[in-house]
Design a protein around this motif. Structure first.
Motif, PDB file in Angstrom:
ATOM      1  N   VAL A 251       0.978 -19.623  -0.792  1.00 37.13           N
ATOM      2  CA  VAL A 251       0.286 -19.269  -2.031  1.00 37.13           C
ATOM      3  C   VAL A 251      -0.802 -20.298  -2.318  1.00 37.13           C
ATOM      4  N   GLY A 252      -0.484 -21.577  -2.067  1.00 40.84           N
ATOM      5  CA  GLY A 252      -1.449 -22.646  -2.289  1.00 40.84           C
ATOM      6  C   GLY A 252      -2.711 -22.404  -1.459  1.00 40.84           C
ATOM      7  N   VAL A 253      -2.523 -22.023  -0.182  1.00 46.58           N
ATOM      8  CA  VAL A 253      -3.671 -21.769   0.691  1.00 46.58           C
ATOM      9  C   VAL A 253      -4.444 -20.545   0.199  1.00 46.58           C
ATOM     10  N   ALA A 254      -3.687 -19.522  -0.162  1.00 49.07           N
ATOM     11  CA  ALA A 254      -4.334 -18.303  -0.651  1.00 49.07           C
ATOM     12  C   ALA A 254      -5.157 -18.602  -1.901  1.00 49.07           C
ATOM     13  N   ARG A 255      -4.605 -19.429  -2.769  1.00 49.72           N
ATOM     14  CA  ARG A 255      -5.315 -19.764  -3.997  1.00 49.72           C
ATOM     15  C   ARG A 255      -6.589 -20.545  -3.686  1.00 49.72           C
TER      16      ARG A 255
END
Lengths: 223, 810
Positions: free
Chosen positions: A151-155
């Motif tokens: 999720v961190g990367v996607a964000r």
């Protein structure tokens, strides 16, 4: 050329002595590159990353980013610059605990003042691309470390930055989760042309990059 | 974006229930207090504004010094109104009241009386002047004829339906017959006429038409024409003195001039008091109804402001203390592209949300405590639900409060730099320590101040209770309106005294409690110049008066029936001696007379001097008065022996009902009527008490939260210290001392302030306490104890944690 560092120095004064955190760093980076920064603890890896990310200042030298002279910019312009072009991935994910996966992804778009339907489409797209549609209503605490970093990367990617800065993105993950994230980075770099700089301790992870820079006591010792 | 802010705010509040509770509860308490006080003040400020042209209406007052007495009169002479109307073009109309106090009313042809608390003679201009509408009857004719009266709706309903009241006959005080010519609505609770229910035509009062400039017993109101200014009226008003009052006075004191009057230290000045200021600014003798004072309004406004600021300070304190927890969030948001302004508005949304939740809570709390508050304040206030204005103000105030409380934390937190906060665990970014300390000091300073105020007010009340009044008020029952028994009064007294458990009884015109009384001028034999006039009150009593009230004679003797001459005898009080210029023993035998014009003056011989007794409130000095043995049937005081009071009173009532069938039996204990005199102080004491408790509660909520945070922040330090060998006591002490220091500073600030302010308050009393050192010490000690108790819970909790655990979580 995406960015260029020329003779960057950064120091702190401690007990009457000047301690150099960064010493005469020179670095150029083109779009589409994937750089790994390596070095032992205290070698200045994170400091360098923060300087590149404009979260931190430096004391001497020149920094050009997309034809802007960062060293000559005021604080406000600098922060506008990184908000526009740079996405961050953190070792401890730094997701907002109070927000769901969906809302965490939406956050950067809100700050860009994008309209509701546009945001919805972009978040949906990103959930799809990372295979986390089923998790969109969960809170960070309900996810595993690997999923949180996903999720961190996607964000970091959602606002379509020119550059992703990742500070030990796998540091809190087990080896299998770490490998998945690294593979994701490689894929993003190769297939989508995302420019990435990561800081890592691990030779193995560093090898995912197309270029490795080694630091020791604030100096660049290998490129 | 705003929706998003609300959503996030709601979640972050839900996530920290303890913190949210402290914040909302603290704010809600502050808001409740402020809301109640605001309603109270609103009511106070609204007095008499409902009357037509209220801003053009003034009451004529007089400041008089004459015969050793200073009088600030709220009444003037009967001819004043007519004179002003005639001589001054700027006076549009006038109205006079001649108050009669309470009256007994009965329908003609019936026996039973009902008591109306306030009845007054009034000019027929009353209706037009104040814009009072008649429900039934004609304003043109209602009060023009003698022996006609107008009743309020409630008073009329006691005797006959409102609709058929017109034309009915009423008998007043068992003597005069009046015809009802009109019915008005009950007068507003927030008006000076709130207790009045009977208005009798001035036409029936002969002395209202006489040129008696020397008496001051008419409340005189004037209405100026719209273009006139009251400032331009003050000077001409004084011309009345020379033109009318002086010629009248010269009849009594030939050769008197304005100059000789002033030269003997006397004065006579007229004032005009705006109608709408009477309730809060006028504190004169014989006010038409009990007034309040603007000072109370100020005190209460300050308290309301304090409460709100206290609660708001709490909010700031707790929020900035918690900023550590939110620092990471700020960092993340900033790297995600949030601008400072976005963060500020997000935090403000959060504080706004909290203040709205607090508002709801405050409204519920207000509804719960409103009955209690009304009891406390003696008002009948309700929430003005139907007024959109009220809700609008509430809404705006809540938003402002949210913004104000949220502003400091919001700007403080939005300044965090992402690099530093994201590294995690950086203690120094809990920041704002000195401001937080200052806020805690501020809160406790206010609390200590209020504790001091409460203690001093109660001590003064206690002093009043215990003060030697010069008479004994215990075990005395007062029976009002004994005149209603007609010529059976004496039989009534005799029968009552015959009852077992009754020591004695006395009939008199006045008792030593505040009442509407007036001064009369006396002269020593052989000196009838105005500068030798002595102003004294005349009380008509019987020979049982002094023994029943347990008064002490310092010289001479009491009245005695057996001396036929005692109808021309007088007993004076000690305060009259300096005015007469004689000592207590020499005064016996001195002859004094009232200021009658004839040469064959009627003289009274001083036969005794009674020790000074307090008959007005302790705010006032004791003035000169004289007791005359004259038949007066106004009221009866009965001294009971210890025992079953209710039973004795039932017995007295039985006798009354036999002798005065149908007449109301009104009794009260003298202690109680004594206490009502100090109702204002009692209320003030209660209000201070309630609000000092509230302010301490709020301050403690804040301190509790702060201590919790502090302990949490120092978890690692505590762990390390324990590993190194610190004991639980040492750690607890260490965590508590910081707070003790702050509270001590607060105490040091508020002690002198409290001492100064309360001394100022005490100046209002002629008889007052000294503020003792221990009052200040006690206030400080209380605050410190409460603070230590609040903090030590958190400190001990933190100190007993196993260090292995606390170090591992770091």
């Amino acid at each position: 050329m995406l960015l260029q560092l020329k003779n960057i120095f950064k120091w702190v004064n401690s007990g009457g002595q000047r301690i150099f955190l960064l010493k005469d760093i020179n670095l150029s980076m083109a779009e589409g590159e994937f750089i790994s920064i390596m070095g032992p603890s205290g070698s200045g890896k994170s400091t360098l990353l923060n300087v590149i990310g404009m979260l931190d200042t430096f004391d001497e030298g020149e920094y050009h980013f997309l034809n802007e002279s960062v060293h000559a910019l005021k604080e406000k312009h600098r922060s506008n610059l990184y908000k526009e072009y740079i996405g961050f991935v953190f070792q401890s994910y730094h997701l907002l605990d109070d927000l769901t996966v969906y809302e965490n992804l939406e956050m950067p778009l809100l700050y860009k003042k994008l309209k509701g339907p546009v945001r919805k489409a972009m978040v949906g797209d990103m959930l799809d691309r990372f295979g986390i549609v089923g998790k969109k209503d969960l809170f960070p605490a309900q996810l595993s470390g690997g999923q949180q970093q996903l999720v961190g990367v996607a964000r970091a990617l959602i606002a379509k930055p020119k550059l992703i800065l990742a500070d030990e993105p796998t540091g809190n993950l087990n080896s299998q989760q770490g490998e998945e994230i690294m593979k994701l980075f490689k894929k993003l770099n190769e297939e989508d042309g995302v420019t990435i700089i990561q800081v890592t301790h691990s030779e193995k992870n560093a090898a995912y990059g197309s270029r490795i820079i080694s630091l020791l006591d604030g100096r660049k010792i290998a490129d | 974006m705003f929706k998003n802010h609300i959503k996030i705010a709601w979640r972050s509040l839900k996530k920290q229930p303890f913190f949210t509770f402290l914040n909302t509860f603290g704010l809600a308490i502050g808001m409740t207090g402020a809301l109640l006080i605001s309603l109270f003040i609103y009511d106070e400020l609204s007095f008499d504004k409902m009357f037509a042209d209220a801003h053009r209406i003034y009451r004529i007052d007089a400041d008089i010094k004459f015969g050793g007495a200073e009088i600030d009169a709220s009444q003037t002479s009967a001819p004043m109104a007519g004179t002003l109307q005639r001589d001054f073009p700027q006076v549009e109309s006038t109205v006079r009241f001649r108050d009669q106090g309470s009256m007994l009313l009965k329908k003609s042809g019936t026996v039973a009386n009902t008591k109306e608390l306030r009845a007054t003679f009034v000019d027929s201009t009353f209706f037009d002047f104040f814009g009072v509408k008649l429900l039934f009857g004609d304003t043109k004719t209602a009060l023009t004829q003698p022996n006609t009266l107008v009743l309020t709706k409630t008073a009329a309903e006691k005797h006959f339906g409102v609709k058929n009241a017109i034309g009915q006959s009423l008998i007043l005080d068992n003597t005069d017959t009046y015809t009802v010519t009109g019915v008005i609505d009950d007068l507003p609770k927030n008006s000076f006429l709130r207790d009045h229910s009977v208005f009798m035509a001035m036409a029936g009062l002969a002395d209202s038409r006489e040129d008696l400039w020397g008496n001051t017993n008419y409340y005189t109101f004037i209405k100026l024409i719209p273009t006139a200014k009251i400032e331009d009226f003050q000077a001409p008003l004084q011309s009345i003195l020379e033109k009318y009052l002086l010629p009248w006075a010269q009849q009594v004191f030939p050769g008197l001039t304005m100059e000789s009057f002033a030269a003997s230290g006397n004065y006579y000045r007229y004032h005009s008091m705006p109608l709408t200021d009477i309730h809060l600014y006028s504190n004169r003798q014989s006010e038409m109804s009990a007034n309040s004072s603007i000072q109370n309004v100020y005190i209460l406004s300050f308290i309301a402001l304090f409460l709100i600021v206290l609660a708001s300070v709490n909010f700031m304190n707790l929020s900035t203390a918690h900023s550590l927890k939110r620092a990471k969030e700020v960092g993340i948001r900033k790297t995600l592209g949030s601008k400072k302004l976005d963060l500020v508005s997000q935090f403000l949304t959060e504080s706004g949300l909290i203040s709205f939740i607090s508002l709801l809570l405050a409204l519920v709390l207000t509804l719960l405590v409103l009955p209690l508050f009304n009891d406390l304040s003696g008002k009948s206030i309700s929430l003005p639900y139907e007024s959109p204005f009220f809700w609008l103000i509430l809404l705006v105030a809540t938003i402002l409060l949210g913004l104000f409380s949220g502003s400091y934390p919001a700007f403080f937190m939005s300044r965090f730099m992402p690099v530093k906060t994201l590294k995690g665990g950086e203690q120094k970014y809990a920041g704002g320590v000195s401001i937080r300390n200052a806020l805690v000091i501020f809160q406790f300073a206010i609390s200590v101040f209020l504790i001091i105020a409460t203690l001093v007010v109660y001590q003064q009340l206690d002093f009043i209770q215990g003060k030697d009044l010069g008479y004994t008020k215990d075990q005395i029952v007062l029976i009002d309106d004994t005149f209603a028994a007609g010529n059976q009064v004496d039989t009534f007294k005799e029968e009552v005294v015959k009852l077992g458990k009754v020591q004695s009884a006395t009939l008199s015109s006045f008792l030593p409690t505040p009442s509407a009384r007036s001064n009369t001028s006396f002269f020593k034999e052989g000196s009838r110049e105005q500068e030798n006039a002595i102003q004294m009150e005349i009380w008509s009593v019987d020979e049982d008066y002094i023994p029943t009230l347990d008064m002490e004679l310092v010289a001479g003797r009491n009245f005695d029936d057996r001396f036929g001459t005692d109808s021309a005898a007088v007993i004076i009080n000690e305060a009259a001696l300096p005015v007469l210029g004689i000592g207590a023993n020499e005064v016996l035998g001195t002859r004094i007379s009232q200021d009658i014009e004839s040469e064959e003056a009627e003289y009274y011989t001083v036969i005794g001097v009674v020790r000074n007794f307090h008959y007005e409130s302790l705010r006032e000095h004791i003035g000169a008065l004289c007791l005359l043995m004259r038949r007066s049937t106004g009221n009866m005081a009965v001294k009971l022996s210890a025992g079953d009071f209710p039973k004795t009173i039932v017995n007295i009532k039985t006798i009354w009902e036999e002798l005065a069938p149908g007449q109301p039996f009104n009794y009260r204990f003298m202690d109680d009527s004594f206490n009502t005199v100090y109702e204002t102080e009692r209320q003030l004491g209660k209000i201070f008490m309630v609000f000092s408790v509230l302010s301490i509660l709020i301050a403690c909520l804040g301190l509790f939260g702060l201590a919790a945070f502090n302990a949490q922040k120092r978890t690692k330090e505590i762990g390390i210290r324990k590993v190194l060998g610190a004991s639980i006591e040492q750690i607890t002490f260490r965590l508590t001392t910081d707070f003790v220091k702050m509270v001590s500073v607060a105490i040091l600030i508020s002690l002198p302030l409290g001492w100064f302010a309360m001394n100022k308050w005490l100046q209002d009393f002629s008889y007052r306490i000294q503020i003792a050192w221990w009052v200040l010490a006690l206030a400080g000690f209380l605050a410190l104890t409460i603070a230590v108790l609040t903090v030590s819970y958190q400190s001990i909790k933190a100190a007993i944690v196993n260090p292995v655990k606390s170090l591992r979580t770091e």
